[in-house]
Design a protein around this motif. Structure first.
Motif, mmCIF file in Angstrom:
data_model
loop_
_atom_site.group_PDB
_atom_site.id
_atom_site.type_symbol
_atom_site.label_atom_id
_atom_site.label_comp_id
_atom_site.label_asym_id
_atom_site.label_seq_id
_atom_site.Cartn_x
_atom_site.Cartn_y
_atom_site.Cartn_z
ATOM 1 N N ALA A 168 0.826 -1.201 0.000
ATOM 2 C CA ALA A 168 0.000 0.000 0.000
ATOM 3 C C ALA A 168 0.867 1.261 0.000
ATOM 4 N N LYS A 169 2.139 1.121 0.347
ATOM 5 C CA LYS A 169 3.093 2.233 0.346
ATOM 6 C C LYS A 169 4.404 1.791 -0.285
ATOM 7 N N GLY A 170 5.113 2.722 -0.848
ATOM 8 C CA GLY A 170 6.369 2.400 -1.522
ATOM 9 C C GLY A 170 7.581 2.507 -0.627
ATOM 10 N N ILE A 171 7.527 1.884 0.540
ATOM 11 C CA ILE A 171 8.659 1.892 1.477
ATOM 12 C C ILE A 171 8.944 0.462 1.916
ATOM 13 N N VAL A 172 10.213 0.042 1.819
ATOM 14 C CA VAL A 172 10.635 -1.293 2.230
ATOM 15 C C VAL A 172 11.563 -1.157 3.421
ATOM 16 N N LEU A 206 15.208 0.116 3.822
ATOM 17 C CA LEU A 206 16.095 -0.486 2.815
ATOM 18 C C LEU A 206 15.965 0.222 1.474
ATOM 19 N N ALA A 207 14.723 0.597 1.115
ATOM 20 C CA ALA A 207 14.492 1.208 -0.191
ATOM 21 C C ALA A 207 13.146 1.919 -0.219
ATOM 22 N N GLU A 208 13.017 2.812 -1.184
ATOM 23 C CA GLU A 208 11.738 3.421 -1.506
ATOM 24 C C GLU A 208 11.480 3.200 -2.990
ATOM 25 N N PHE A 209 10.213 3.134 -3.375
ATOM 26 C CA PHE A 209 9.877 2.961 -4.789
ATOM 27 C C PHE A 209 8.578 3.682 -5.087
ATOM 28 N N ASP A 210 8.409 4.074 -6.343
ATOM 29 C CA ASP A 210 7.224 4.801 -6.765
ATOM 30 C C ASP A 210 6.141 3.781 -7.106
ATOM 31 N N LEU A 211 5.287 3.491 -6.140
ATOM 32 C CA LEU A 211 4.276 2.450 -6.291
ATOM 33 C C LEU A 211 3.301 2.771 -7.431
ATOM 34 N N GLU A 212 2.835 3.999 -7.469
ATOM 35 C CA GLU A 212 1.865 4.378 -8.498
ATOM 36 C C GLU A 212 2.470 4.327 -9.885
ATOM 37 N N ALA A 213 3.750 4.684 -10.014
ATOM 38 C CA ALA A 213 4.413 4.631 -11.326
ATOM 39 C C ALA A 213 4.519 3.195 -11.824
ATOM 40 N N LEU A 214 4.808 2.259 -10.899
ATOM 41 C CA LEU A 214 4.886 0.847 -11.292
ATOM 42 C C LEU A 214 3.528 0.361 -11.801
ATOM 43 N N LYS A 215 2.472 0.778 -11.114
ATOM 44 C CA LYS A 215 1.125 0.368 -11.549
ATOM 45 C C LYS A 215 0.782 0.971 -12.906
#
Length: 603
Positions: free
Chosen positions: A491-495, A555-564
């Protein structure tokens, strides 16, 4: 311990040697004054093997190492120009509140003297014990020689403070020493003892006894540093190197004797009298409060404001009532560490608590406090309560300190005198009560988490919906070919790190991370399916391979909406790649999960 590697890592993460304005060290800490705090990576430094913790207090960036801090300090000096090129006196232009700046000044001036103060104090106490026991008499030359060795530091304290103050304020050390020497020059002492009227060009001079004093020479060197810089700026190059010292001596020695000396002595005596008045009102309450608050003051560095008062009491009255109460705090936190060692089932914590407790017995409490009791919270509180009990006994007994030194097993002789039996009872009560309270009250033992479910727990690295591995479209994961585990629809782009351990793998594309936990479980977190095709786009690694992490570290962040938007399946497998070494891998029954929740138990 590899001191060279440790020093290199600290220097790198501190922002490099160009970011260091000044560096000193005490018994357990490297005390950095940084030019730009934003360049220092506090989290990275705390994760370095060999660093206990990092404390920011009094305008200083303090790296707590423990007993090996002198070796690390030397390595930093050997591999860089920090010690030679650091800008002393940076406090004038630095930002920060006045209290923080004063704490920094006092700690920088007194820290280099702590070791020799402790040694001289112990010798002074031992001589007192020997004379009271009849093993030596004050008339023997043996006693005279040893007493000179023990007392010279305190008698000539203005000279030593002139050196450290000159370094702090960026003044000429030898001019500062000369000014200090004038204060305790035999002719000046004779004038004071004679009681005759003294004046300087018709200006009355109130002569004081400046041996063992603290504040007068610090004030004098502080003002001298400005006068010296003024002279160096406006006097011609050809003569300034000897005209400047001449002007400083002619102005500063009389000014110190007329103004700074009496002001410093009266100020010191006034502060000491105010604090000691609390003991007159209620010695039990005073002892309890000082003991209970001392370790808290140490954490924030505020205790440095009391150090000159303690030294002033010893210099003026030959004894101090404050320092004995602080010993109760030291032994209480040491006892709390022992209590943790006895209570915990976690082998690593048991070893850490045991070594920290042994160090604490000898007066160095930073490893015990920052590495054990404060981190676990409840043992620290037990230590504060136990310190108050022991401090009350010490206050009631009117225990004294006859010299300065870090309270510990070896420095017990500095507390020899009136109230000594009460002092021994007080520190014993603090130590034993803290062990008992810590054991009874307990704490959140890292071993308890494993006991709750019969195995090692792995926590969720993501917030989102829990899925079975069979729901992942990639057959490599859904077939459990790489190992057993679970998946999360984020639900969020944080690992975050699912457990404490070492980052074993960071894929160059930033889409997958491997963690080897402290118990050697190997965890793979693969963000999405086929996201390797993005070649790092939308992924922002925050950890590096080989980095030691705590559970919950990012550990990392990622753009969740961009991946979708780009059509990628974001279901994220969390796999135990060496699951064959476990009897079972049990996943949580929760449907919604967040990083604070356990997601897998390894049986």
């Amino acid at each position: 311990m590899d001191f060279q590697s440790l020093a290199k890592q600290i220097l790198t993460h501190i922002g490099g040697e160009t970011n260091v304005a000044s560096l000193v060290h005490c018994a357990t800490r490297l005390r950095f004054k940084l030019k730009d705090r934003s360049k220092a990576d506090k989290e990275a430094i705390e994760n370095i093997d060999g660093v206990v913790t990092v404390v920011e207090s009094g305008g200083q960036f303090q790296v707590v190492i423990g007993n090996h801090v002198p070796e690390v300090y030397k390595e930093i000096g050997r591999m860089s120009g920090v010690l030679e090129n650091a800008q002393a006196g940076g406090s004038r232009d630095e930002k920060g509140n006045l209290a923080g700046r004063l704490v920094d000044i006092i700690s920088s001036i007194f820290t280099p003297l702590l070791g020799v103060m402790a040694g001289a104090g112990i010798l002074k106490g031992l001589l007192l014990i020997c004379t009271n026991a009849g093993w030596l008499t004050a008339e023997e030359t043996t006693y005279t020689i040893l007493y000179a060795a023990a007392d010279s530091l305190f008698y000539f304290l203005p000279l030593l403070l002139a050196v450290t103050a000159a370094k702090k304020f960026g003044a000429n050390m030898f001019v500062a020493l000369t000014i200090a020497g004038a204060l305790i020059y035999p002719s000046i002492i004779e004038l004071k003892n004679s009681g005759a009227d003294t004046e300087f060009f018709a200006i009355p001079v109130v002569l004081m006894n400046y041996t063992s004093t603290v504040i007068p020479i610090i004030l004098a060197v502080f003002v001298m540093s400005y006068l010296e810089k003024f002279c160096m700026r406006f006097i011609h190059e050809s003569v300034k190197n000897f005209i400047t010292p001449l002007i400083c001596l002619v102005i500063m020695v009389p000014l110190t004797l007329i103004v700074f000396g009496p002001l410093g002595v009266y100020t010191g005596n006034g502060i000491a009298a105010a604090i000691l008045s609390i003991f007159d009102i209620s010695p039990i309450l005073a002892g309890a409060l000082i003991a209970a608050l001392w370790q808290i003051l140490v954490i924030f560095g505020i205790h440095w404001g009391i150090v000159p008062v303690i030294l002033n009491n010893i210099a003026v009255h030959g004894k101090d009532y404050i320092k004995p109460a602080t010993a109760a705090a030291v032994f209480a936190q040491t006892g709390a560490a022992f209590g943790v060692m006895l209570k915990t089932k976690n082998k690593k914590l048991k070893a850490l608590a045991g070594s920290a407790a042994i160090t604490g017995i000898f007066g160095i409490t930073e490893p015990a406090v920052y590495g054990v009791t404060l981190r676990l919270k409840k043992p620290f509180v037990c230590g504060v309560i136990s310190a108050a009990a022991g401090g009350a006994i010490i206050g009631y007994s009117h225990s004294i300190a006859i010299a300065s030194g870090a309270p510990g097993l070896l420095t017990i002789p500095i507390f020899y005198g009136p109230g000594f039996p009460g002092f021994i009872i007080g520190i014993s009560v603090s130590f034993i009560l803290s062990i008992v309270l810590t054991y009874i009250v307990g704490f959140d033992d890292p071993a308890d988490e494993k006991k709750q479910h019969g195995g090692e727990q792995i926590y969720s690295p993501l917030q989102g919906e829990v899925l079975l591995l069979t729901e992942v479209s990639d057959t490599v994961f859904s077939s459990e070919a790489l190992g057993k585990g679970v998946a999360v629809l984020p639900a969020k782009g944080i690992v975050t790190a699912p457990a404490a351990g070492v980052v074993s793998t960071v894929f160059p594309t930033g889409h997958a991370y491997g963690i080897t936990t402290e118990s050697k479980a190997e965890i793979l977190i693969h963000i999405g399916v086929d996201t390797v095709k993005l070649e790092g786009k939308h992924f922002y690694p925050k950890a590096v391979q080989g980095q030691t992490v705590k559970r919950g570290d990012i550990l990392a962040e990622f753009d969740l909406e961009a991946l979708k938007r780009e059509g990628f399946d974001v279901k994220t497998p969390i796999v135990v790649t060496n699951s064959d070494r476990y009897g079972d891998v049990i996943r949580t029954g929760q449907k919604r999960i967040k990083p604070d929740d356990w997601i897998i138990t390894l049986m």
